[in-house]
Scaffold this motif. Structure first.
Motif, mmCIF file in Angstrom:
data_model
loop_
_atom_site.group_PDB
_atom_site.id
_atom_site.type_symbol
_atom_site.label_atom_id
_atom_site.label_comp_id
_atom_site.label_asym_id
_atom_site.label_seq_id
_atom_site.Cartn_x
_atom_site.Cartn_y
_atom_site.Cartn_z
ATOM 1 N N LEU A 1 0.836 -1.193 0.000
ATOM 2 C CA LEU A 1 0.000 0.000 0.000
ATOM 3 C C LEU A 1 0.873 1.246 0.000
ATOM 4 O O LEU A 1 1.952 1.265 0.572
ATOM 5 C CB LEU A 1 -0.890 0.022 1.243
ATOM 6 C CG LEU A 1 -1.818 -1.164 1.427
ATOM 7 C CD1 LEU A 1 -2.520 -1.069 2.772
ATOM 8 C CD2 LEU A 1 -2.830 -1.226 0.306
ATOM 9 N N THR A 2 0.388 2.271 -0.625
ATOM 10 C CA THR A 2 1.069 3.559 -0.605
ATOM 11 C C THR A 2 0.352 4.434 0.413
ATOM 12 O O THR A 2 -0.829 4.723 0.262
ATOM 13 C CB THR A 2 1.024 4.231 -1.990
ATOM 14 O OG1 THR A 2 1.587 3.335 -2.942
ATOM 15 C CG2 THR A 2 1.782 5.541 -1.989
ATOM 16 N N PRO A 3 1.062 4.845 1.479
ATOM 17 C CA PRO A 3 0.403 5.657 2.501
ATOM 18 C C PRO A 3 0.076 7.055 1.984
ATOM 19 O O PRO A 3 0.705 7.554 1.050
ATOM 20 C CB PRO A 3 1.442 5.729 3.620
ATOM 21 C CG PRO A 3 2.736 5.439 2.974
ATOM 22 C CD PRO A 3 2.447 4.583 1.776
ATOM 23 N N ARG A 4 -0.917 7.648 2.633
ATOM 24 C CA ARG A 4 -1.258 9.033 2.285
ATOM 25 C C ARG A 4 -0.067 9.934 2.586
ATOM 26 O O ARG A 4 0.810 9.601 3.374
ATOM 27 C CB ARG A 4 -2.462 9.489 3.107
ATOM 28 C CG ARG A 4 -3.726 8.758 2.747
ATOM 29 C CD ARG A 4 -4.946 9.363 3.386
ATOM 30 N NE ARG A 4 -4.689 10.024 4.659
ATOM 31 C CZ ARG A 4 -5.485 9.970 5.696
ATOM 32 N NH1 ARG A 4 -6.594 9.283 5.639
ATOM 33 N NH2 ARG A 4 -5.199 10.611 6.806
ATOM 34 N N GLN A 5 -0.068 11.083 1.976
ATOM 35 C CA GLN A 5 1.055 12.004 2.085
ATOM 36 C C GLN A 5 1.347 12.420 3.531
ATOM 37 O O GLN A 5 2.495 12.567 3.925
ATOM 38 C CB GLN A 5 0.761 13.254 1.242
ATOM 39 C CG GLN A 5 1.968 13.844 0.611
ATOM 40 C CD GLN A 5 1.571 14.922 -0.403
ATOM 41 O OE1 GLN A 5 0.420 15.340 -0.476
ATOM 42 N NE2 GLN A 5 2.531 15.353 -1.171
ATOM 43 N N ASP A 6 0.314 12.585 4.346
ATOM 44 C CA ASP A 6 0.508 13.054 5.718
ATOM 45 C C ASP A 6 0.636 11.921 6.733
ATOM 46 O O ASP A 6 0.653 12.153 7.931
ATOM 47 C CB ASP A 6 -0.634 13.984 6.115
ATOM 48 C CG ASP A 6 -1.992 13.293 6.086
ATOM 49 O OD1 ASP A 6 -2.103 12.181 5.525
ATOM 50 O OD2 ASP A 6 -2.951 13.876 6.617
ATOM 51 N N PHE A 7 0.764 10.697 6.271
ATOM 52 C CA PHE A 7 0.808 9.539 7.166
ATOM 53 C C PHE A 7 1.944 9.640 8.182
ATOM 54 O O PHE A 7 1.737 9.465 9.386
ATOM 55 C CB PHE A 7 0.940 8.239 6.369
ATOM 56 C CG PHE A 7 1.138 7.036 7.237
ATOM 57 C CD1 PHE A 7 0.064 6.448 7.887
ATOM 58 C CD2 PHE A 7 2.407 6.499 7.427
ATOM 59 C CE1 PHE A 7 0.239 5.345 8.696
ATOM 60 C CE2 PHE A 7 2.594 5.388 8.239
ATOM 61 C CZ PHE A 7 1.506 4.819 8.873
ATOM 62 N N THR A 8 3.156 9.889 7.736
ATOM 63 C CA THR A 8 4.312 9.911 8.630
ATOM 64 C C THR A 8 4.165 10.989 9.698
ATOM 65 O O THR A 8 4.402 10.740 10.879
ATOM 66 C CB THR A 8 5.616 10.131 7.831
ATOM 67 O OG1 THR A 8 5.723 9.085 6.863
ATOM 68 C CG2 THR A 8 6.828 10.105 8.731
ATOM 69 N N ARG A 9 3.727 12.157 9.284
ATOM 70 C CA ARG A 9 3.544 13.250 10.253
ATOM 71 C C ARG A 9 2.509 12.867 11.306
ATOM 72 O O ARG A 9 2.734 13.029 12.504
ATOM 73 C CB ARG A 9 3.107 14.531 9.538
ATOM 74 C CG ARG A 9 2.882 15.712 10.490
ATOM 75 C CD ARG A 9 2.370 16.950 9.760
ATOM 76 N NE ARG A 9 1.182 16.723 8.964
ATOM 77 C CZ ARG A 9 -0.067 16.667 9.461
ATOM 78 N NH1 ARG A 9 -0.273 16.802 10.747
ATOM 79 N NH2 ARG A 9 -1.096 16.474 8.663
ATOM 80 N N LYS A 10 1.386 12.314 10.872
ATOM 81 C CA LYS A 10 0.331 11.928 11.811
ATOM 82 C C LYS A 10 0.780 10.782 12.716
ATOM 83 O O LYS A 10 0.432 10.743 13.890
ATOM 84 C CB LYS A 10 -0.941 11.544 11.064
ATOM 85 C CG LYS A 10 -1.651 12.749 10.487
ATOM 86 C CD LYS A 10 -2.966 12.361 9.865
ATOM 87 C CE LYS A 10 -3.699 13.595 9.381
ATOM 88 N NZ LYS A 10 -5.031 13.275 8.882
ATOM 89 N N LEU A 11 1.566 9.870 12.184
ATOM 90 C CA LEU A 11 2.080 8.768 12.982
ATOM 91 C C LEU A 11 2.978 9.301 14.100
ATOM 92 O O LEU A 11 2.834 8.922 15.261
ATOM 93 C CB LEU A 11 2.859 7.782 12.107
ATOM 94 C CG LEU A 11 3.570 6.654 12.840
ATOM 95 C CD1 LEU A 11 2.569 5.759 13.555
ATOM 96 C CD2 LEU A 11 4.419 5.845 11.873
#
Length: 80
Positions: free
Chosen positions: A56-66
């Motif tokens: 899966l390709t995570p959404r652009q803001d995934f890392t920040r939200k994680l």
């Protein structure tokens, strides 16, 4: 063994990365604790689904939200 301790061992238990003694302790607790047994089943099902899924390709803001969520969890644990 308490539920909190068992929960921390479940991933290693499923990956067979525990000693024989740890395995016996986890299994003993799980036999008598429906909540931990349920957690084990849920974790095994999740792992199974992830292993069968396509990449899966995570959404652009995934890392920040994680990272934000991890920081929130650390803050909560420090207070607890």
């Amino acid at each position: 063994m308490k539920c909190e301790e068992v929960y921390q061992w479940l991933q290693a238990y499923l990956d067979t990365e525990v000693t024989a003694e740890e395995e016996r302790m986890v299994e003993k607790h799980i036999r008598g604790c429906p909540a931990c047994r349920r957690r084990l089943v849920e974790l095994a099902q999740t792992i199974n689904q992830l292993e069968r899924s396509e990449e899966l390709t995570p959404r652009q803001d995934f890392t920040r939200k994680l990272w934000e969520r991890l920081q929130q969890e650390r803050t909560i644990q420090k207070r607890g």
